[in-house]
Design a protein around this motif. Sequence first.
Motif, PDB file in Angstrom:
ATOM      1  N   GLU A 112      -6.750   8.218   8.555  1.00  0.00           N
ATOM      2  CA  GLU A 112      -7.056   7.158   7.590  1.00  0.00           C
ATOM      3  C   GLU A 112      -5.889   6.172   7.501  1.00  0.00           C
ATOM      4  O   GLU A 112      -6.097   4.953   7.434  1.00  0.00           O
ATOM      5  CB  GLU A 112      -7.339   7.757   6.212  1.00  0.00           C
ATOM      6  CG  GLU A 112      -8.671   8.486   6.092  1.00  0.00           C
ATOM      7  CD  GLU A 112      -8.620   9.905   6.648  1.00  0.00           C
ATOM      8  OE1 GLU A 112      -7.578  10.292   7.249  1.00  0.00           O
ATOM      9  OE2 GLU A 112      -9.618  10.627   6.491  1.00  0.00           O
ATOM     10  N   ALA A 113      -4.661   6.693   7.519  1.00  0.00           N
ATOM     11  CA  ALA A 113      -3.484   5.824   7.467  1.00  0.00           C
ATOM     12  C   ALA A 113      -3.407   4.951   8.709  1.00  0.00           C
ATOM     13  O   ALA A 113      -3.152   3.741   8.619  1.00  0.00           O
ATOM     14  CB  ALA A 113      -2.214   6.662   7.331  1.00  0.00           C
TER      15      ALA A 113
ATOM     16  N   ASN B  87       0.834  -1.200   0.000  1.00  0.00           N
ATOM     17  CA  ASN B  87       0.000   0.000   0.000  1.00  0.00           C
ATOM     18  C   ASN B  87       0.869   1.250   0.000  1.00  0.00           C
ATOM     19  O   ASN B  87       1.976   1.250   0.547  1.00  0.00           O
ATOM     20  CB  ASN B  87      -0.930   0.029   1.213  1.00  0.00           C
ATOM     21  CG  ASN B  87      -2.230   0.760   0.929  1.00  0.00           C
ATOM     22  OD1 ASN B  87      -2.331   1.547  -0.017  1.00  0.00           O
ATOM     23  ND2 ASN B  87      -3.250   0.519   1.730  1.00  0.00           N
TER      24      ASN B  87
ATOM     25  N   ASP C 257      -6.234  -1.878  11.110  1.00  0.00           N
ATOM     26  CA  ASP C 257      -7.096  -2.930  10.544  1.00  0.00           C
ATOM     27  C   ASP C 257      -6.246  -4.098  10.048  1.00  0.00           C
ATOM     28  O   ASP C 257      -6.589  -5.264  10.264  1.00  0.00           O
ATOM     29  CB  ASP C 257      -7.941  -2.372   9.390  1.00  0.00           C
ATOM     30  CG  ASP C 257      -9.074  -1.484   9.876  1.00  0.00           C
ATOM     31  OD1 ASP C 257      -9.359  -1.490  11.087  1.00  0.00           O
ATOM     32  OD2 ASP C 257      -9.659  -0.774   9.035  1.00  0.00           O
ATOM     33  N   LEU C 258      -5.146  -3.778   9.391  1.00  0.00           N
ATOM     34  CA  LEU C 258      -4.253  -4.805   8.869  1.00  0.00           C
ATOM     35  C   LEU C 258      -3.636  -5.618  10.007  1.00  0.00           C
ATOM     36  O   LEU C 258      -3.594  -6.855   9.950  1.00  0.00           O
ATOM     37  CB  LEU C 258      -3.152  -4.150   8.035  1.00  0.00           C
ATOM     38  CG  LEU C 258      -2.143  -5.091   7.364  1.00  0.00           C
ATOM     39  CD1 LEU C 258      -2.838  -5.998   6.358  1.00  0.00           C
ATOM     40  CD2 LEU C 258      -1.056  -4.282   6.674  1.00  0.00           C
TER      41      LEU C 258
ATOM     42  N   LEU D 287       0.136   5.221   0.998  1.00  0.00           N
ATOM     43  CA  LEU D 287      -0.898   6.017   1.660  1.00  0.00           C
ATOM     44  C   LEU D 287      -0.564   7.505   1.627  1.00  0.00           C
ATOM     45  O   LEU D 287       0.599   7.899   1.722  1.00  0.00           O
ATOM     46  CB  LEU D 287      -1.052   5.559   3.120  1.00  0.00           C
ATOM     47  CG  LEU D 287      -1.366   4.076   3.318  1.00  0.00           C
ATOM     48  CD1 LEU D 287      -1.123   3.670   4.767  1.00  0.00           C
ATOM     49  CD2 LEU D 287      -2.807   3.780   2.922  1.00  0.00           C
TER      50      LEU D 287
ATOM     51  N   GLU E 295      -5.854   4.046  10.661  1.00  0.00           N
ATOM     52  CA  GLU E 295      -6.946   3.068  10.614  1.00  0.00           C
ATOM     53  C   GLU E 295      -6.600   1.908   9.689  1.00  0.00           C
ATOM     54  O   GLU E 295      -6.855   0.742  10.020  1.00  0.00           O
ATOM     55  CB  GLU E 295      -8.235   3.744  10.142  1.00  0.00           C
ATOM     56  CG  GLU E 295      -9.441   2.825  10.140  1.00  0.00           C
ATOM     57  CD  GLU E 295     -10.720   3.529   9.702  1.00  0.00           C
ATOM     58  OE1 GLU E 295     -11.764   2.849   9.639  1.00  0.00           O
ATOM     59  OE2 GLU E 295     -10.674   4.742   9.416  1.00  0.00           O
ATOM     60  N   THR E 296      -6.001   2.219   8.543  1.00  0.00           N
ATOM     61  CA  THR E 296      -5.597   1.177   7.598  1.00  0.00           C
ATOM     62  C   THR E 296      -4.582   0.237   8.232  1.00  0.00           C
ATOM     63  O   THR E 296      -4.684  -0.993   8.109  1.00  0.00           O
ATOM     64  CB  THR E 296      -4.992   1.807   6.330  1.00  0.00           C
ATOM     65  OG1 THR E 296      -5.991   2.594   5.669  1.00  0.00           O
ATOM     66  CG2 THR E 296      -4.477   0.745   5.375  1.00  0.00           C
ATOM     67  N   VAL E 297      -3.599   0.806   8.923  1.00  0.00           N
ATOM     68  CA  VAL E 297      -2.560  -0.009   9.565  1.00  0.00           C
ATOM     69  C   VAL E 297      -3.151  -0.861  10.676  1.00  0.00           C
ATOM     70  O   VAL E 297      -2.877  -2.061  10.780  1.00  0.00           O
ATOM     71  CB  VAL E 297      -1.426   0.885  10.116  1.00  0.00           C
ATOM     72  CG1 VAL E 297      -0.422   0.044  10.909  1.00  0.00           C
ATOM     73  CG2 VAL E 297      -0.719   1.607   8.987  1.00  0.00           C
TER      74      VAL E 297
END
Length: 215
Positions: A192-193, A183, A199-200, A185, A195-197
């Motif tokens: 948002e970054a 990804n 979640d992963l 970002l 949250e993405t991390v």
Amino acid sequence: MKQTKISITVILLFGLGLFFFGTDGFQAFTTETARTHKLIEQQPTFPNVELEDSKKRTYSFDEFKGKYVFITFIYTACTDVCPQLELNMYEVYEQIPETYKGEDIVFLSISFDPKNDTPEVLERYREFFHSDGETWRMARINDKKALQQLLDSFGVIVIPDENGHFQHNSAFYMVDREGTLINVLDFTEIDEAAETVNDLLQTNRSTIKKGGKTS
């Protein structure tokens, strides 16, 4: 008059079609977004280069195998985007639960100015941004050829000027446990970054508990 309208319509449709295909279905409206989209599709592997960090330790990128790596590319003499990039990285870092840091993920700031960004300089820079030097490390790549290979494969554009500074693009780069870029970002979108991390990392932990494979 009718023929003129038909001609204009045809030209507009033709131009729209070219724009659609040229921007990959309207997904890339600038050169940078096009480059980012292409990187995510290609998922290049991080070359096994040798790093030297602010603690004067040297090791290959394999040091982080089995962990996700959240990366920025910087140079410490930068007076515009790099300080903001690292401040935003700190904000993302702060939103990651401590239980993940160092175990599931490592943060890494890589200088593309190894001549000037010595370990001593990186150490001062690290302290300024409250990096702990372990779960968030700052390092350089001394081998110019290896450094350029990395920059090229990750789409990092670095253009030196006559005053020892560089024009360059900036983003957050997410590399998986096997060293593959998964990804890119927007560094201005901090929440948002993070949250993405998160979640992963949560998905990764859940998969491990179930005895499955993770990427």
